[in-house]
Design a protein around this motif. Sequence first.
Motif, PDB file in Angstrom:
ATOM      1  N   LEU A 234       0.808  -1.219   0.242  1.00  0.00           N
ATOM      2  CA  LEU A 234       0.064  -0.213   0.029  1.00  0.00           C
ATOM      3  C   LEU A 234       0.877   1.328   0.103  1.00  0.00           C
ATOM      4  O   LEU A 234       0.675   2.147  -0.665  1.00  0.00           O
ATOM      5  CB  LEU A 234      -0.941   0.095   1.354  1.00  0.00           C
ATOM      6  CG  LEU A 234      -1.922  -0.852   1.391  1.00  0.00           C
ATOM      7  CD1 LEU A 234      -2.723  -0.924   2.717  1.00  0.00           C
ATOM      8  CD2 LEU A 234      -3.027  -0.736   0.091  1.00  0.00           C
ATOM      9  N   LEU A 235       1.843   1.127   0.549  1.00  0.00           N
ATOM     10  CA  LEU A 235       2.681   2.355   0.857  1.00  0.00           C
ATOM     11  C   LEU A 235       4.163   2.181   1.425  1.00  0.00           C
ATOM     12  O   LEU A 235       4.401   1.207   2.364  1.00  0.00           O
ATOM     13  CB  LEU A 235       2.086   3.345   1.700  1.00  0.00           C
ATOM     14  CG  LEU A 235       2.958   4.574   2.231  1.00  0.00           C
ATOM     15  CD1 LEU A 235       2.129   5.839   2.288  1.00  0.00           C
ATOM     16  CD2 LEU A 235       3.850   4.659   3.487  1.00  0.00           C
ATOM     17  N   GLU A 236       5.148   2.566   0.898  1.00  0.00           N
ATOM     18  CA  GLU A 236       6.513   2.422   1.416  1.00  0.00           C
ATOM     19  C   GLU A 236       7.235   3.743   1.368  1.00  0.00           C
ATOM     20  O   GLU A 236       7.291   4.319   0.346  1.00  0.00           O
ATOM     21  CB  GLU A 236       7.262   1.226   0.621  1.00  0.00           C
ATOM     22  CG  GLU A 236       8.549   0.946   1.093  1.00  0.00           C
ATOM     23  CD  GLU A 236       9.242  -0.200   0.395  1.00  0.00           C
ATOM     24  OE1 GLU A 236      10.367  -0.494   0.827  1.00  0.00           O
ATOM     25  OE2 GLU A 236       8.762  -0.472  -0.591  1.00  0.00           O
ATOM     26  N   ASP A 237       7.988   4.061   2.731  1.00  0.00           N
ATOM     27  CA  ASP A 237       9.195   5.102   2.539  1.00  0.00           C
ATOM     28  C   ASP A 237      10.250   4.583   3.261  1.00  0.00           C
ATOM     29  O   ASP A 237      10.248   3.332   3.374  1.00  0.00           O
ATOM     30  CB  ASP A 237       8.290   6.380   3.096  1.00  0.00           C
ATOM     31  CG  ASP A 237       7.806   6.263   4.539  1.00  0.00           C
ATOM     32  OD1 ASP A 237       8.395   5.240   5.084  1.00  0.00           O
ATOM     33  OD2 ASP A 237       7.251   7.043   4.993  1.00  0.00           O
ATOM     34  N   GLU A 238      11.248   5.545   3.525  1.00  0.00           N
ATOM     35  CA  GLU A 238      12.328   4.990   4.141  1.00  0.00           C
ATOM     36  C   GLU A 238      12.330   4.525   5.703  1.00  0.00           C
ATOM     37  O   GLU A 238      12.907   3.813   5.986  1.00  0.00           O
ATOM     38  CB  GLU A 238      13.044   6.291   4.249  1.00  0.00           C
ATOM     39  CG  GLU A 238      13.007   7.517   5.332  1.00  0.00           C
ATOM     40  CD  GLU A 238      11.837   8.251   4.764  1.00  0.00           C
ATOM     41  OE1 GLU A 238      11.876   9.460   5.436  1.00  0.00           O
ATOM     42  OE2 GLU A 238      11.254   7.966   3.607  1.00  0.00           O
ATOM     43  N   ALA A 239      11.036   4.821   6.131  1.00  0.00           N
ATOM     44  CA  ALA A 239      10.656   4.213   7.427  1.00  0.00           C
ATOM     45  C   ALA A 239       9.814   3.034   7.618  1.00  0.00           C
ATOM     46  O   ALA A 239       9.973   2.171   8.641  1.00  0.00           O
ATOM     47  CB  ALA A 239      10.446   5.537   8.439  1.00  0.00           C
TER      48      ALA A 239
ATOM     49  N   LEU B 136       0.980  -2.901   4.279  1.00  0.00           N
ATOM     50  CA  LEU B 136       0.430  -3.860   3.645  1.00  0.00           C
ATOM     51  C   LEU B 136      -0.853  -4.098   3.647  1.00  0.00           C
ATOM     52  O   LEU B 136      -1.515  -3.906   4.759  1.00  0.00           O
ATOM     53  CB  LEU B 136       1.345  -5.265   3.748  1.00  0.00           C
ATOM     54  CG  LEU B 136       2.715  -5.428   3.515  1.00  0.00           C
ATOM     55  CD1 LEU B 136       3.191  -6.691   4.059  1.00  0.00           C
ATOM     56  CD2 LEU B 136       3.407  -4.939   1.931  1.00  0.00           C
ATOM     57  N   ASN B 137      -1.393  -4.486   2.515  1.00  0.00           N
ATOM     58  CA  ASN B 137      -2.897  -5.085   2.785  1.00  0.00           C
ATOM     59  C   ASN B 137      -2.946  -6.563   2.610  1.00  0.00           C
ATOM     60  O   ASN B 137      -2.977  -7.357   1.741  1.00  0.00           O
ATOM     61  CB  ASN B 137      -3.721  -4.637   1.500  1.00  0.00           C
ATOM     62  CG  ASN B 137      -5.322  -4.766   1.627  1.00  0.00           C
ATOM     63  OD1 ASN B 137      -6.005  -5.356   2.385  1.00  0.00           O
ATOM     64  ND2 ASN B 137      -5.904  -4.359   0.591  1.00  0.00           N
ATOM     65  N   LYS B 138      -2.919  -7.129   3.906  1.00  0.00           N
ATOM     66  CA  LYS B 138      -2.518  -8.653   4.332  1.00  0.00           C
ATOM     67  C   LYS B 138      -3.913  -9.332   3.765  1.00  0.00           C
ATOM     68  O   LYS B 138      -4.874  -8.981   4.211  1.00  0.00           O
ATOM     69  CB  LYS B 138      -2.244  -8.677   5.621  1.00  0.00           C
ATOM     70  CG  LYS B 138      -1.809 -10.198   6.137  1.00  0.00           C
ATOM     71  CD  LYS B 138      -1.659 -10.404   7.736  1.00  0.00           C
ATOM     72  CE  LYS B 138      -3.032 -10.540   8.318  1.00  0.00           C
ATOM     73  NZ  LYS B 138      -3.513 -11.722   8.075  1.00  0.00           N
ATOM     74  N   PRO B 139      -3.552 -10.544   3.400  1.00  0.00           N
ATOM     75  CA  PRO B 139      -4.781 -11.471   3.064  1.00  0.00           C
ATOM     76  C   PRO B 139      -5.078 -12.179   4.278  1.00  0.00           C
ATOM     77  O   PRO B 139      -4.240 -12.373   5.410  1.00  0.00           O
ATOM     78  CB  PRO B 139      -3.965 -12.296   1.860  1.00  0.00           C
ATOM     79  CG  PRO B 139      -2.861 -11.810   1.280  1.00  0.00           C
ATOM     80  CD  PRO B 139      -2.470 -10.903   2.606  1.00  0.00           C
TER      81      PRO B 139
ATOM     82  N   GLY C 155       3.474  15.080   7.914  1.00  0.00           N
ATOM     83  CA  GLY C 155       3.520  14.850   9.238  1.00  0.00           C
ATOM     84  C   GLY C 155       2.738  13.652   9.771  1.00  0.00           C
ATOM     85  O   GLY C 155       2.423  13.562  10.911  1.00  0.00           O
ATOM     86  N   THR C 156       2.002  13.025   8.838  1.00  0.00           N
ATOM     87  CA  THR C 156       1.085  12.116   9.219  1.00  0.00           C
ATOM     88  C   THR C 156       1.048  10.911   8.208  1.00  0.00           C
ATOM     89  O   THR C 156       1.499  11.028   7.097  1.00  0.00           O
ATOM     90  CB  THR C 156      -0.353  12.479   9.342  1.00  0.00           C
ATOM     91  OG1 THR C 156      -0.872  13.014   7.735  1.00  0.00           O
ATOM     92  CG2 THR C 156      -0.724  13.569  10.238  1.00  0.00           C
ATOM     93  N   LEU C 157       0.570   9.862   8.687  1.00  0.00           N
ATOM     94  CA  LEU C 157       0.464   8.768   7.814  1.00  0.00           C
ATOM     95  C   LEU C 157      -1.263   8.264   7.677  1.00  0.00           C
ATOM     96  O   LEU C 157      -1.761   8.211   8.916  1.00  0.00           O
ATOM     97  CB  LEU C 157       0.897   7.293   8.504  1.00  0.00           C
ATOM     98  CG  LEU C 157       2.323   7.037   8.093  1.00  0.00           C
ATOM     99  CD1 LEU C 157       2.903   5.974   8.925  1.00  0.00           C
ATOM    100  CD2 LEU C 157       2.459   6.753   6.735  1.00  0.00           C
ATOM    101  N   GLU C 158      -1.882   8.431   6.548  1.00  0.00           N
ATOM    102  CA  GLU C 158      -3.381   8.273   6.608  1.00  0.00           C
ATOM    103  C   GLU C 158      -3.115   7.087   5.543  1.00  0.00           C
ATOM    104  O   GLU C 158      -3.057   7.459   4.284  1.00  0.00           O
ATOM    105  CB  GLU C 158      -4.010   9.431   5.971  1.00  0.00           C
ATOM    106  CG  GLU C 158      -3.769  10.483   6.938  1.00  0.00           C
ATOM    107  CD  GLU C 158      -4.743  12.111   6.557  1.00  0.00           C
ATOM    108  OE1 GLU C 158      -5.858  11.406   5.796  1.00  0.00           O
ATOM    109  OE2 GLU C 158      -4.487  12.837   6.827  1.00  0.00           O
ATOM    110  N   LEU C 159      -3.743   5.764   5.924  1.00  0.00           N
ATOM    111  CA  LEU C 159      -3.852   4.710   5.255  1.00  0.00           C
ATOM    112  C   LEU C 159      -5.056   4.109   5.341  1.00  0.00           C
ATOM    113  O   LEU C 159      -5.824   4.107   6.071  1.00  0.00           O
ATOM    114  CB  LEU C 159      -2.610   3.536   5.918  1.00  0.00           C
ATOM    115  CG  LEU C 159      -1.122   4.313   5.908  1.00  0.00           C
ATOM    116  CD1 LEU C 159      -0.477   3.239   6.827  1.00  0.00           C
ATOM    117  CD2 LEU C 159      -0.635   4.171   4.597  1.00  0.00           C
ATOM    118  N   GLU C 160      -5.349   3.686   3.942  1.00  0.00           N
ATOM    119  CA  GLU C 160      -6.569   2.729   4.127  1.00  0.00           C
ATOM    120  C   GLU C 160      -6.313   1.582   2.931  1.00  0.00           C
ATOM    121  O   GLU C 160      -5.687   1.583   1.881  1.00  0.00           O
ATOM    122  CB  GLU C 160      -7.451   3.592   3.052  1.00  0.00           C
ATOM    123  CG  GLU C 160      -8.833   2.966   3.227  1.00  0.00           C
ATOM    124  CD  GLU C 160     -10.126   4.043   2.580  1.00  0.00           C
ATOM    125  OE1 GLU C 160     -10.962   3.575   1.574  1.00  0.00           O
ATOM    126  OE2 GLU C 160     -10.065   5.103   3.107  1.00  0.00           O
TER     127      GLU C 160
END
Length: 262
Positions: free
Chosen positions: A14-19, A23-26, A219-224
């Motif tokens: 879903l997203l990856e950065d240096e830190a 993942l969208n896990k099954p 300044g935030t992580l917004e994940l869906e």
Amino acid sequence: METSWPELRKACLLLEDEAVLALNKPAGISVTGERHDTDIVDMAAARGETLYPVHRIDKVTSGLVLLAKELPAHGQLTRQFNKRTAEKAYLAVTASTGLPDRGVIDLPLSVGRKNRVRIAAPRESIRRDGDTWLVDEQDVLAGKNYPSVTEFTTLARTDSHTVLALRPITGRRHQIRVHLAWIGHPIVGDPLFDRSGTFARTHLHSWRLVLDAPWRPTGTLELEAEPGADFWRVGDAIVATDPRQLLSSASELIARTTPTGH
């Protein structure tokens, strides 16, 4: 579920950065620490990649899981879960009807025989006050117990099932699964509580997560994490005809004020 780490990583990213890595896990794959299972952390380590789980979701639960790639980020993020400032939302399909449009399950948890999580009170002492489920203080069993609160919003109904968006205000092990089962609305396919039939999966999905992330420009992580088609299919039935529209509406609904009495 037989798959290699590179395949899983690519398919579920879903997203990856240096830190961090999101993942969208099954359903059916462990995050870490489950006996006799190959889990995500072990699979990554076998390929030379060290990951630190920021939080855990059950093996039977699909959806969003966040892992840190470095320890400073891991510490910053896990503290938010410990302080309950992380914003979490799940989706579930219950094998029941009759839930209100919005509700609160305010029931303490404890650990019973065989390390099983249960409500820390007799089942018959659970009562509904408006749209809140609770037990009176005198009915709480002696011993160690943990205050636990889950808020929910009903997104869709069929003749036999209900689709919910849920926010676990506390983050106890199996909290959503136990809360719904003990008020008579078990999650479809839950191996601990649903006896209504044989299903391909447990219909619980880690959907949204918002955390502070000082290293990111915003300044935030917004994940869906959007559920797969298997989440919306229960046996031969489809519980939502337009899932994307449903989730778009749900994003607004879960942000509104919780029911009076919480």
